[in-house]
Design a protein around this motif. Structure first.
Motif, mmCIF file in Angstrom:
data_model
loop_
_atom_site.group_PDB
_atom_site.id
_atom_site.type_symbol
_atom_site.label_atom_id
_atom_site.label_comp_id
_atom_site.label_asym_id
_atom_site.label_seq_id
_atom_site.Cartn_x
_atom_site.Cartn_y
_atom_site.Cartn_z
ATOM 1 N N ASN A 1 -5.838 -41.839 2.137
ATOM 2 C CA ASN A 1 -6.189 -41.659 0.715
ATOM 3 C C ASN A 1 -6.443 -40.223 0.284
ATOM 4 O O ASN A 1 -6.685 -39.978 -0.894
ATOM 5 C CB ASN A 1 -7.444 -42.472 0.397
ATOM 6 C CG ASN A 1 -7.336 -43.871 0.951
ATOM 7 O OD1 ASN A 1 -6.558 -44.666 0.450
ATOM 8 N ND2 ASN A 1 -8.072 -44.153 2.005
ATOM 9 N N SER A 2 -6.444 -39.287 1.215
ATOM 10 C CA SER A 2 -6.811 -37.909 0.851
ATOM 11 C C SER A 2 -6.303 -36.944 1.916
ATOM 12 O O SER A 2 -5.860 -37.356 2.997
ATOM 13 C CB SER A 2 -8.335 -37.772 0.769
ATOM 14 O OG SER A 2 -8.890 -37.899 2.073
ATOM 15 N N GLY A 3 -6.442 -35.660 1.599
ATOM 16 C CA GLY A 3 -6.027 -34.632 2.546
ATOM 17 C C GLY A 3 -6.911 -34.612 3.781
ATOM 18 O O GLY A 3 -6.418 -34.475 4.908
ATOM 19 N N ALA A 4 -8.205 -34.732 3.573
ATOM 20 C CA ALA A 4 -9.119 -34.727 4.718
ATOM 21 C C ALA A 4 -8.783 -35.867 5.669
ATOM 22 O O ALA A 4 -8.768 -35.692 6.892
ATOM 23 C CB ALA A 4 -10.563 -34.856 4.228
ATOM 24 N N ALA B 1 -9.776 -21.109 7.217
ATOM 25 C CA ALA B 1 -8.936 -22.272 6.898
ATOM 26 C C ALA B 1 -9.765 -23.317 6.164
ATOM 27 O O ALA B 1 -11.001 -23.327 6.242
ATOM 28 C CB ALA B 1 -8.385 -22.865 8.189
ATOM 29 N N PHE B 2 -9.058 -24.200 5.465
ATOM 30 C CA PHE B 2 -9.725 -25.355 4.856
ATOM 31 C C PHE B 2 -8.907 -26.600 5.148
ATOM 32 O O PHE B 2 -7.704 -26.642 4.854
ATOM 33 C CB PHE B 2 -9.882 -25.178 3.341
ATOM 34 C CG PHE B 2 -10.707 -26.278 2.733
ATOM 35 C CD1 PHE B 2 -12.095 -26.262 2.831
ATOM 36 C CD2 PHE B 2 -10.108 -27.350 2.104
ATOM 37 C CE1 PHE B 2 -12.865 -27.295 2.293
ATOM 38 C CE2 PHE B 2 -10.871 -28.385 1.563
ATOM 39 C CZ PHE B 2 -12.249 -28.355 1.661
ATOM 40 N N HIS B 3 -9.559 -27.605 5.749
ATOM 41 C CA HIS B 3 -8.828 -28.827 6.108
ATOM 42 C C HIS B 3 -9.488 -30.087 5.563
ATOM 43 O O HIS B 3 -9.039 -31.184 5.879
ATOM 44 C CB HIS B 3 -8.686 -28.923 7.628
ATOM 45 C CG HIS B 3 -7.928 -27.787 8.236
ATOM 46 N ND1 HIS B 3 -6.611 -27.500 7.893
ATOM 47 C CD2 HIS B 3 -8.284 -26.835 9.132
ATOM 48 C CE1 HIS B 3 -6.204 -26.432 8.569
ATOM 49 N NE2 HIS B 3 -7.196 -26.008 9.324
ATOM 50 N N ALA C 1 -0.922 -34.621 1.031
ATOM 51 C CA ALA C 1 -1.770 -35.409 0.108
ATOM 52 C C ALA C 1 -1.599 -34.786 -1.278
ATOM 53 O O ALA C 1 -0.464 -34.538 -1.685
ATOM 54 C CB ALA C 1 -3.221 -35.396 0.574
ATOM 55 N N LYS C 2 -2.699 -34.515 -1.957
ATOM 56 C CA LYS C 2 -2.685 -33.847 -3.261
ATOM 57 C C LYS C 2 -1.474 -34.247 -4.112
ATOM 58 O O LYS C 2 -1.453 -35.326 -4.692
ATOM 59 C CB LYS C 2 -2.752 -32.321 -3.075
ATOM 60 C CG LYS C 2 -4.158 -31.831 -2.682
ATOM 61 C CD LYS C 2 -4.251 -30.323 -2.808
ATOM 62 C CE LYS C 2 -5.559 -29.744 -2.323
ATOM 63 N NZ LYS C 2 -6.649 -29.835 -3.276
ATOM 64 N N ALA C 3 -0.438 -33.381 -4.188
ATOM 65 C CA ALA C 3 0.682 -33.601 -5.110
ATOM 66 C C ALA C 3 1.502 -34.838 -4.773
ATOM 67 O O ALA C 3 2.276 -35.317 -5.608
ATOM 68 C CB ALA C 3 1.588 -32.367 -5.115
ATOM 69 N N PHE D 1 0.842 -28.836 10.958
ATOM 70 C CA PHE D 1 0.835 -28.071 9.707
ATOM 71 C C PHE D 1 0.050 -28.868 8.675
ATOM 72 O O PHE D 1 0.397 -30.014 8.374
ATOM 73 C CB PHE D 1 2.264 -27.851 9.193
ATOM 74 C CG PHE D 1 2.955 -26.649 9.787
ATOM 75 C CD1 PHE D 1 2.401 -25.929 10.834
ATOM 76 C CD2 PHE D 1 4.183 -26.230 9.279
ATOM 77 C CE1 PHE D 1 3.041 -24.824 11.379
ATOM 78 C CE2 PHE D 1 4.839 -25.119 9.817
ATOM 79 C CZ PHE D 1 4.262 -24.420 10.864
ATOM 80 N N ASP D 2 -0.994 -28.255 8.176
ATOM 81 C CA ASP D 2 -1.731 -28.843 7.056
ATOM 82 C C ASP D 2 -1.007 -28.428 5.779
ATOM 83 O O ASP D 2 -1.131 -27.289 5.316
ATOM 84 C CB ASP D 2 -3.175 -28.341 7.070
ATOM 85 C CG ASP D 2 -3.980 -28.873 5.886
ATOM 86 O OD1 ASP D 2 -3.364 -29.393 4.930
ATOM 87 O OD2 ASP D 2 -5.216 -28.749 5.912
ATOM 88 N N GLU D 3 -0.233 -29.366 5.243
ATOM 89 C CA GLU D 3 0.530 -29.091 4.012
ATOM 90 C C GLU D 3 -0.066 -29.839 2.822
ATOM 91 O O GLU D 3 0.647 -30.206 1.887
ATOM 92 C CB GLU D 3 1.997 -29.471 4.231
ATOM 93 C CG GLU D 3 2.696 -28.563 5.233
ATOM 94 C CD GLU D 3 3.944 -27.915 4.662
ATOM 95 O OE1 GLU D 3 4.002 -27.715 3.434
ATOM 96 O OE2 GLU D 3 4.842 -27.623 5.456
HETATM 97 C C1 LIG Z 1 -5.047 -27.217 2.928
HETATM 98 C C2 LIG Z 1 -5.982 -28.334 2.578
HETATM 99 N N1 LIG Z 1 -6.245 -29.277 3.485
HETATM 100 C C3 LIG Z 1 -7.057 -30.303 3.211
HETATM 101 C C4 LIG Z 1 -7.679 -30.411 1.995
HETATM 102 C C5 LIG Z 1 -8.594 -31.583 1.719
HETATM 103 O O1 LIG Z 1 -7.970 -32.472 0.883
HETATM 104 P P1 LIG Z 1 -8.841 -33.602 0.135
HETATM 105 O O2 LIG Z 1 -9.745 -32.864 -0.788
HETATM 106 O O3 LIG Z 1 -7.820 -34.441 -0.551
HETATM 107 O O4 LIG Z 1 -9.585 -34.324 1.185
HETATM 108 C C6 LIG Z 1 -7.442 -29.447 1.022
HETATM 109 C C7 LIG Z 1 -8.123 -29.524 -0.292
HETATM 110 O O5 LIG Z 1 -8.256 -28.570 -0.996
HETATM 111 C C8 LIG Z 1 -6.574 -28.379 1.316
HETATM 112 O O6 LIG Z 1 -6.314 -27.421 0.429
#
Ligand SMILES: Cc1ncc(COP(=O)(O)O)c(C=O)c1O
Length: 406
Positions: free
Chosen positions: A103-106, A137-139, A251-253, A222-224
């Motif tokens: 459901n999300s990027g995380a 980094a942000f994941h 995720a996101k888009a 790769f975190d895309e």
């Molecule tokens: C590169 C990257 N990975 C993971 C995430 C986390 O995604 P989400 O907020 O949908 O959990 C983000 C959110 O900004 C992100 O930019």
């Protein structure tokens, strides 16, 4: 209804992990939003790189409404047609031949990191648990992903953190090489650091990581989440760089505003994830599948992907014009429609102030750290919207430079 709700209610009722703008958007179309008072805003924020096809896109609405009349949710005891179609679309369009939906990027990154640990434990033994990530980094915000993220401010208050995760310096292959060894199960990297300041990877850096992972039997993730689904002008940024990962999170888009995430990988790595090893109730929901399928249909076309570069150039042209007047930014960096304007040293630390002034003038932008104003608009934002929005942004810049330093 909306008139009885105010921004102040946020402060009264919500756990204050966010500090939203002083106005409440109530309606949007394409790349324009309107707030409760009817004031308009041109959207260069795109819901944080999410609304790839703008707001209330008629084709996405149709896909959602059609599916809403058929089947909303079954849970993962049953599969469904939209999500299987979406899986095949992703497989046909990428290196992957297996997909996991969430459901999300995380959650997509959480799944990727769990897969990497499980695969390494199954194939090589429990000692192979090391994860190499990168500073800045942000994941995501789960405990595992916030620990992999390289911003201690987001993780340190939640200790004890998952162990065996180390951080190298982004774009510094030597520093990564010093951490990657035979006990490394995965390297996780953003092809462009988004939240960390819109910093694109050097091609040689990603190539070097690929080689290091191959040498040490580690999975390259790769975190895309931010760079995927057309944002760079390629469907995924790995295609732009010509370096193929083993696992990719998206995720996101992907949902264009409807929550969905996915982890893509190859069959050989997915084998460790057997029935019961991982899951989520909503993952693979038919509503999300129907919308994301339509997003991919539209985005993965030469028309939309080539348009990303044109729009990038148009935005750069406007920013350059602002800069010739005010000398506000020392660099404009990024790829496609993930762009960061880096404040000159005499304005360092004040990106948020500029964001607030831009909103007052009727333009929504993002920041990426304290020094970078970030643009991540719809991939199909119109010339008119770009023109009007950057005129408003220019007025904000004028007010910003006229203000005494805070
Ligand atoms: C590169 C990257 N990975 C993971 C995430 C986390 O995604 P989400 O907020 O949908 O959990 C983000 C959110 O900004 C992100 O930019």
């Amino acid at each position: 209804m909306s008139s009885s709700i105010t921004r102040q209610n946020f402060d009264e009722w919500m756990i204050p992990v966010y500090a939203p703008a002083p106005f409440i958007p109530v309606r949007a179309e394409r790349s324009t939003l309107w707030d409760q008072q009817g004031k308009s805003y041109i959207d260069f924020a795109g819901g944080i790189a999410v609304n790839a096809l703008g707001h209330a896109n008629p084709e996405l609405r149709k896909a959602l409404e059609e599916q809403a009349g058929k089947l909303w949710h079954t849970g993962n005891g049953y599969t469904n047609e939209p999500i299987l179609r979406l899986a095949k679309q992703l497989i046909d369009a990428t290196f992957a031949d297996r997909v996991f939906f969430c459901n999300s990027g995380a959650e997509a990154n959480e799944a990727a990191l769990k897969l990497a640990r499980k695969y390494a434990h199954d194939v090589y033994g429990p000692q192979k648990s090391g994860i190499v990530a990168f500073k800045n980094a942000f994941h995501g915000r789960t405990l595992f992903t916030v620990t992999a993220g390289g911003q201690p401010a987001y993780s340190q208050d939640f200790a004890p953190l998952p162990p065996d995760i180390s951080h190298a310096v982004y774009n510094d292959l030597q520093s990564a090489a010093a951490l990657i060894d035979d006990n490394t199960c995965a390297v996780i990297v953003e092809p462009i650091q988004g939240e960390g300041g819109v910093v694109p990877a050097e091609p040689a850096f990603l190539k070097g990581l690929r080689e290091l992972c191959d040498r040490h039997n580690a999975l390259l993730i790769f975190d895309e989440v931010q760079t995927g689904v057309g944002r760079t002008g390629s469907l995924y940024a790995y295609m732009h760089y010509g370096v193929t990962p083993d696992v990719l999170s998206t995720a996101k888009a992907l949902g264009g505003g409807f929550p969905i995430g996915a982890m893509l990988t190859r069959e050989q790595f997915s084998r460790s994830m057997t029935v019961g090893t991982h899951g989520t109730t909503y993952g693979g929901n038919p509503l999300a599948g129907a919308v994301a399928g339509k997003v991919l249909d539209i985005v993965n076309t030469p028309d939309v992907l080539n348009g990303v570069k044109q729009r990038h150039d148009a935005i750069v042209e406007h920013i350059d014009a602002i800069n010739r007047k005010h000398n506000l930014f020392k660099a404009v960096r990024g790829v496609g429609l993930l762009m960061g304007c880096v404040l000159s040293d005499n304005y360092a630390g004040r990106a948020k102030e500029l964001l607030q002034l831009a909103a007052e003038e009727g333009a929504m932008v993002l920041i990426a750290g304290a020094n970078v104003v970030r643009f991540a608009p719809s991939l199909i934002i119109s010339d008119d919207e770009i023109g009007v929005g950057l005129e408003r942004f220019a007025r904000a810049c004028e007010r910003f430079v006229a203000k005494a330093p805070s």
